[in-house]
Design an enzyme around this catalytic site. Structure first.
Site, PDB file in Angstrom:
ATOM      1  N   MET A  98       8.980  43.435  21.953  1.00  0.00           N
ATOM      2  CA  MET A  98       7.946  42.573  21.433  1.00  0.00           C
ATOM      3  C   MET A  98       8.012  41.245  21.924  1.00  0.00           C
ATOM      4  SD  MET A  98       5.842  45.056  20.592  1.00  0.00           S
ATOM      5  CE  MET A  98       4.368  44.663  19.754  1.00  0.00           C
TER       6      MET A  98
ATOM      7  N   HIS B 268       2.355  50.926  26.525  1.00  0.00           N
ATOM      8  CA  HIS B 268       1.552  50.358  25.730  1.00  0.00           C
ATOM      9  C   HIS B 268       0.417  51.123  25.032  1.00  0.00           C
ATOM     10  CE1 HIS B 268      -1.223  46.691  24.910  1.00  0.00           C
ATOM     11  NE2 HIS B 268      -2.108  47.429  25.010  1.00  0.00           N
TER      12      HIS B 268
HETATM   13  C1  GAR Z   1       4.364  51.798  20.368  1.00  0.00           C
HETATM   14  O1  GAR Z   1       3.196  52.234  19.924  1.00  0.00           O
HETATM   15  C2  GAR Z   1       4.486  50.926  21.645  1.00  0.00           C
HETATM   16  O2  GAR Z   1       3.433  51.471  22.415  1.00  0.00           O
HETATM   17  C3  GAR Z   1       4.233  49.504  21.217  1.00  0.00           C
HETATM   18  O3  GAR Z   1       5.018  49.280  20.106  1.00  0.00           O
HETATM   19  C4  GAR Z   1       5.287  50.674  19.414  1.00  0.00           C
HETATM   20  C5  GAR Z   1       6.578  50.732  19.419  1.00  0.00           C
HETATM   21  O4  GAR Z   1       6.988  51.739  18.764  1.00  0.00           O
HETATM   22  N1  GAR Z   1       4.296  48.580  22.091  1.00  0.00           N
HETATM   23  C6  GAR Z   1       3.597  47.561  22.426  1.00  0.00           C
HETATM   24  O5  GAR Z   1       2.599  47.327  21.587  1.00  0.00           O
HETATM   25  C7  GAR Z   1       3.757  46.481  23.503  1.00  0.00           C
HETATM   26  N2  GAR Z   1       2.840  45.574  23.904  1.00  0.00           N
HETATM   27  P1  GAR Z   1       8.499  52.409  18.451  1.00  0.00           P
HETATM   28  O6  GAR Z   1       9.589  51.239  18.535  1.00  0.00           O
HETATM   29  O7  GAR Z   1       8.472  53.301  17.517  1.00  0.00           O
HETATM   30  O8  GAR Z   1       8.724  52.981  19.899  1.00  0.00           O
END
Ligand code: GAR
Length: 197
Positions: A98, A117
């Site tokens: 992030m 995303h």
């Molecule tokens: C996921 O849903 C990913 O798509 C999102 O954060 C989450 C992470 O989950 N990414 C974003 O929002 C990027 N802009 P995780 O740490 O369990 O993989």
């Protein structure tokens, strides 16, 4: 051997899905590729424990310890570039990382920097994608795997998954439904990319 470095900030479930797929599908034998390291900008990211338990090197690079975005990205690039092998530049995967990356960083890894995303891009780039999809009255939502270019959440699309938005959905319910699909399309997209590299 082509090294894959995965960047996370939190739970790391997408990273875990990629690690498991790599093991299950034998990416070392098939593509000469392995997940070499997981780097988090947060020391408390739960995903780090999963990575260590799977014998993957973990690193923490706290962005708060750097005076600027440029300084953090330069240090991050230095860490990542240790995983370059001769003729085999590292593949960098953002998995819930992030942080907005500088243009310099993005250009350095052009063609080998991938993001997932949680929306059907180009709709809903940025944050709060699930609530925004619900508020907009979307009947479907989903996730996108794409190559990273300097413009946030743009770049050539490698894979997408679509899920229904159900009546009465909360952002959390939709997030969980989308995440299940993320865990399928992210490893598939990376396997597809490795096949062509
Ligand atoms: C996921 O849903 C990913 O798509 C999102 O954060 C989450 C992470 O989950 N990414 C974003 O929002 C990027 N802009 P995780 O740490 O369990 O993989």
């Amino acid at each position: 051997m082509k090294n894959i470095v995965i960047l996370i900030s939190g739970g790391g479930s997408n990273m875990a899905a990629i690690v498991k797929a790599a093991q299950r599908e034998g990416w070392v034998e098939k593509y000469g590729a392995r997940v070499a390291a997981v780097i988090s900008n947060k020391a408390e990211a739960p995903g780090l424990q999963f990575a260590s338990a799977h014998g993957i090197v973990t690193e923490v690079l706290d962005h708060k310890a750097f005076p600027s975005r440029e300084a953090f990205d330069a240090a991050l690039a230095q860490l990542i570039d240790r995983y370059d092998n001769p003729g085999q530049p590292v593949l960098v995967l953002l998995a819930g990382f992030m942080r907005i990356l500088t243009t310099g960083f993005v250009n350095r890894y052009a063609g080998r920097l991938v993001n997932i995303h949680p929306s059907l891009l180009p709709a809903f780039s940025g944050l709060h994608t699930h609530q925004r999809a619900i508020d907009a009255g979307c009947q479907v939502a989903g996730a996108t795997v794409h190559l990273v270019t300097p413009e946030l959440d743009h770049g050539p699309i490698l894979a997408q998954a679509v899920v229904p938005v159900l009546s009465g959905d909360t952002a959390d319910a939709l997030r969980a439904r989308v995440l299940t699909q993320e865990h399928l399309i992210y490893p598939q997209a990376i396997a597809g990319l490795l096949q062509k590299m």
